[in-house]
Write a protein that holds these residues in place. Structure first.
Motif, PDB file in Angstrom:
ATOM      1  N   TYR A 296      -2.497 -24.713  36.786  1.00  0.00           N
ATOM      2  CA  TYR A 296      -3.031 -24.218  38.062  1.00  0.00           C
ATOM      3  C   TYR A 296      -2.359 -24.872  39.274  1.00  0.00           C
ATOM      4  CZ  TYR A 296      -6.994 -22.263  35.419  1.00  0.00           C
ATOM      5  OH  TYR A 296      -7.782 -21.564  34.554  1.00  0.00           O
TER       6      TYR A 296
ATOM      7  N   GLY B  54      -4.643 -24.786  44.989  1.00  0.00           N
ATOM      8  CA  GLY B  54      -5.671 -23.866  45.455  1.00  0.00           C
ATOM      9  C   GLY B  54      -6.528 -23.359  44.316  1.00  0.00           C
ATOM     10  N   MET B  55      -5.895 -23.081  43.173  1.00  0.00           N
ATOM     11  CA  MET B  55      -6.635 -22.600  42.008  1.00  0.00           C
ATOM     12  C   MET B  55      -7.590 -23.677  41.504  1.00  0.00           C
ATOM     13  SD  MET B  55      -3.251 -20.914  40.400  1.00  0.00           S
ATOM     14  CE  MET B  55      -3.606 -20.047  38.904  1.00  0.00           C
TER      15      MET B  55
ATOM     16  N   ARG C 297      -8.948 -26.084  43.219  1.00  0.00           N
ATOM     17  CA  ARG C 297     -10.065 -26.219  44.155  1.00  0.00           C
ATOM     18  C   ARG C 297     -11.102 -25.147  43.932  1.00  0.00           C
ATOM     19  NH1 ARG C 297     -11.464 -30.675  46.740  1.00  0.00           N
ATOM     20  NH2 ARG C 297      -9.576 -31.760  47.309  1.00  0.00           N
ATOM     21  N   ARG C 298     -10.607 -23.934  43.746  1.00  0.00           N
ATOM     22  CA  ARG C 298     -11.537 -22.823  43.565  1.00  0.00           C
ATOM     23  C   ARG C 298     -12.341 -23.005  42.282  1.00  0.00           C
ATOM     24  NH1 ARG C 298      -8.454 -17.271  45.059  1.00  0.00           N
ATOM     25  NH2 ARG C 298      -6.675 -18.390  45.932  1.00  0.00           N
TER      26      ARG C 298
ATOM     27  N   THR D  74     -10.710 -28.661  51.695  1.00  0.00           N
ATOM     28  CA  THR D  74      -9.515 -27.841  51.925  1.00  0.00           C
ATOM     29  C   THR D  74      -8.260 -28.662  52.195  1.00  0.00           C
ATOM     30  OG1 THR D  74      -9.957 -27.653  54.283  1.00  0.00           O
ATOM     31  CG2 THR D  74     -10.909 -25.966  52.875  1.00  0.00           C
TER      32      THR D  74
ATOM     33  N   LEU E   6      -4.491 -27.457  51.180  1.00  0.00           N
ATOM     34  CA  LEU E   6      -4.536 -26.121  50.593  1.00  0.00           C
ATOM     35  C   LEU E   6      -3.710 -25.124  51.385  1.00  0.00           C
ATOM     36  CD1 LEU E   6      -8.083 -25.313  49.312  1.00  0.00           C
ATOM     37  CD2 LEU E   6      -6.113 -26.263  48.146  1.00  0.00           C
TER      38      LEU E   6
ATOM     39  N   GLU F 280      -4.429 -19.122  52.343  1.00  0.00           N
ATOM     40  CA  GLU F 280      -5.220 -18.112  51.636  1.00  0.00           C
ATOM     41  C   GLU F 280      -6.407 -18.757  50.922  1.00  0.00           C
ATOM     42  OE1 GLU F 280      -4.903 -15.014  47.974  1.00  0.00           O
ATOM     43  OE2 GLU F 280      -3.188 -16.286  48.443  1.00  0.00           O
ATOM     44  N   SER F 281      -6.142 -19.830  50.190  1.00  0.00           N
ATOM     45  CA  SER F 281      -7.221 -20.510  49.476  1.00  0.00           C
ATOM     46  C   SER F 281      -8.231 -21.072  50.458  1.00  0.00           C
ATOM     47  CB  SER F 281      -6.660 -21.657  48.633  1.00  0.00           C
ATOM     48  OG  SER F 281      -5.876 -21.171  47.593  1.00  0.00           O
ATOM     49  N   ARG F 282      -7.717 -21.597  51.578  1.00  0.00           N
ATOM     50  CA  ARG F 282      -8.600 -22.195  52.553  1.00  0.00           C
ATOM     51  C   ARG F 282      -9.571 -21.168  53.116  1.00  0.00           C
ATOM     52  NH1 ARG F 282      -7.265 -25.847  57.850  1.00  0.00           N
ATOM     53  NH2 ARG F 282      -6.804 -23.871  58.849  1.00  0.00           N
TER      54      ARG F 282
END
Lengths: 340, 287
Positions: free
Chosen positions: A138, A141-142, A144-145, A165, A168, A171-173
């Motif tokens: 991963y 960002g992945m 974190r999600r 965040t 990051l 987009e993920s943020r």
């Protein structure tokens, strides 16, 4: 919903220089709000959150979540809380789905609930394409999600996120921001720490600014900024002035009507930071400078930001605070403390 | 467990909190499962763990194959004598390393995930490691026993096999508890590996794994007679002789003779003591 009262915590001793991580910190987070904890690195945000999540006991003070004493009944509090730590703790060998299943068992969910809830969160956080791949593959960002999904799995009443965040991609943020807002709208109390001004400003209903282990300002972003009053002006007569010139300009500015708090900012080439009561004062200023035969290299005007709130309370900007703290931290000691 | 209700926690039939035992079982199984998934995807530990004792058995057996007659009690062949030692030593080494994954979980912050969860008992973390290591050492032991049988060193009968299993279980539980305790007490994996490294081989040599007490100088005999490994080795060795009872004397120590039952009781006491010793450590992580 969350009541932290008079928390103190000191680390180190014996060999290491003791560090007062928390110094009589008190905080009250209303139920159903999105609450921000803003402060430079090393201000004590993580320590406060670790105490709240029962990972650390304070030297003194009390912690209550939904009226339950976290020190006396840690297990009841753990059930109420979802914690998303700063260091994403993921087992690289497991797939994301396997991690969620493990998490479900740790919170004693049954199989049906686990599947339903996992599916819901996989959908909510857009993890469907990669949830069955191993976590080792991963991106940040992945991870974190997935970590956020794990924290939300048992439907906690309170979600605690430590710098969710940092580092990051955009987009993920924004995906995470959106989820946090949604949670708040559905009644979850969300407490997040951050050293990003914009993040707290954009997200938080209320915030506390933390510095040196204590709360130095508390309120809604609008309240805090409003209390400062007036616009911020940054003035540079030259790209790089010297101290003498800066203090001459300062004297001049202080004599002007409607100008408050003139500060010489050494770190930015002796530029001048000042507060004006209203926008028209700026025009007067320009004229005064021309009359005094001083050039104007740059003149910027802005509404007060949270950074100004911080500057007002501590006499330095957040960035400067981070830089000064960076050299003083004993990272080895902190690592030891975080390794429980 | 077919409840589709969206309630936060499933409520047991009697109302109130779900049963503690069911929750502990759920936690323990999930944590054990994780260890086995890791093993399945990284089988090299298991492969090495099976190969290493076999090499011990073959090489050491060959090294002392020409030992003079009558060196060993009952005129046993050296290979046969060695089998029990290798079984116990293998289980011991595996258990001694049990703390390493936990130490890495600490270092990577994964342990925090377990500590912020409302675990019914943090002993689940210990139980999971014990279950995992015990299963592993059973696989290893069966491989060793099978190989020993092929080499003509004999095979313990039905009751003997049971005794082997019980003995290993007790030893593994005790040593795993110790290793986990170290994983919580020491600052990092470097220190833990150092301790394991220093403890491992001396404990082997100062036990009856490779030679009987009668063969040792007095001081070493004393050490061997106090070494927990010896209390596991001797009952298993007795099991290999075919007919034995828990009341049979299996260890003639400088301080007196011990029966197989006494050896097992000592191991059980040790396991219980170490478990009670590290249990508070798990909770002290709070402070």
């Amino acid at each position: 919903m969350i009541e932290l009262q008079h928390l103190s915590k000191r680390f180190g001793g014996r060999k290491a220089q003791p560090v007062q991580a928390l110094d009589d910190l008190s905080l009250s987070v209303p139920a159903g709000s999105l609450y921000g904890l803003l402060g430079p690195n090393g201000a004590g945000k993580t320590t406060a959150l670790r105490i709240l999540c029962t990972l650390l006991a304070p030297d003194s003070g009390t912690v209550k979540v939904a009226g339950v004493d976290a020190l006396a009944e840690p297990r009841s509090v753990r059930r109420l809380l979802g914690y998303v730590a700063q260091e994403v703790a993921i087992d690289k060998i497991l797939s994301g789905r396997e991690l969620l299943h493990l998490q479900a068992a740790l919170y004693h969910m049954d199989a049906a609930d686990r599947s339903a809830r996992s599916a819901e969160l996989i959908d909510l956080l857009g993890m469907g394409d990669w949830i069955d791949r191993r976590c080792g593959t991963y991106s940040g960002g992945m991870r974190r999600r997935l970590d956020l999904a794990a924290g939300l799995l048992h439907r906690p009443k309170v979600l605690v996120l430590d710098e969710p965040t940092v580092g990051l991609d955009i987009e993920s943020r924004s995906a995470i921001w959106q989820v946090l807002r949604q949670l708040r709208d559905q009644g979850t109390t969300v407490l997040l720490s951050s050293h990003y001004l914009e993040e707290v400003d954009a997200l938080a209903d209320r915030l506390a600014i933390i510095d040196g282990g204590r709360v130095i300002a508390e309120g809604t972003p609008a309240e805090l900024k409003g209390a400062l009053g007036g616009d911020r002006v940054t003035l540079r007569v030259r790209e790089f002035s010297d101290e003498q010139e800066a203090s001459r300009v300062r004297t001049l500015l202080q004599a002007c009507q409607g100008v408050r708090q003139v500060v010489v900012n050494r770190a930015q080439g002796y530029s001048l930071n000042l507060v004006v009561e209203d926008a028209s004062v700026v025009e007067t200023l320009r004229r005064q400078l021309v009359d005094a035969r001083l050039p104007v290299f740059a003149l910027a005007q802005s509404r007060p930001s949270l950074d100004d709130v911080y500057l007002q309370a501590t006499g330095r900007t957040l960035i400067d605070a981070e830089l000064s703290v960076a050299g003083r931290r004993d990272l080895k000691e902190e690592r030891k403390q975080s390794m429980r | 467990m077919t409840s589709a209700s969206p309630s936060l926690t499933p409520v047991a039939a009697g109302g109130g909190e779900p049963s503690a035992l069911a929750e502990i079982a759920q936690e323990t199984l999930a944590l054990t499962r994780r260890l086995f998934v890791q093993l399945a995807r990284r089988p090299s530990t298991l492969v090495a763990g099976v190969l290493q004792p076999l090499i011990w058995l073959v090489l050491f057996g060959a090294l002392f194959a020409n030992a003079p007659e009558g060196l060993l009690p009952g005129g046993m062949s050296y290979g046969r004598f060695l089998g029990a030692g290798v079984i116990v030593f293998t289980a011991f080494s595996a258990a001694l390393n049990a703390g390493l994954p936990v130490m890495f979980d600490r270092e990577f912050g994964f342990l925090n995930r377990l500590l912020v969860a409302p675990l019914r008992s943090r002993s689940s973390i210990v139980f999971a490691s014990v279950l995992y290591i015990t299963s592993l050492s059973l696989v290893q032991s069966l491989a060793i026993m099978g190989t020993a049988a092929l080499l003509g060193y004999g095979w313990p009968g039905g009751a003997g096999l049971l005794l082997v299993l019980v003995t290993l279980l007790l030893l593994v539980f005790a040593v795993t508890a110790l290793s986990l305790g170290l994983a919580f007490a020491l600052p990092g994996h470097i220190e833990l590996i150092a301790v394991i490294f220093v403890a491992n081989l001396p404990l082997l040599f100062a036990s009856t794994a490779l030679a009987p007490i009668s063969f040792m100088p007095t001081w070493l005999g004393w050490l061997a007679a106090l070494n927990p490994l010896t209390f596991a080795i001797e009952p298993i060795r007795a099991a290999y002789t075919g007919s034995f009872h828990l009341t049979d004397v299996v260890l003639v120590a400088p301080y007196g003779s011990l029966t197989a039952g006494a050896c097992l009781a000592i191991l059980a006491g040790l396991a219980a003591g170490l478990f009670l010793l590290i249990r508070p450590m798990l909770d002290r992580k709070l402070t």
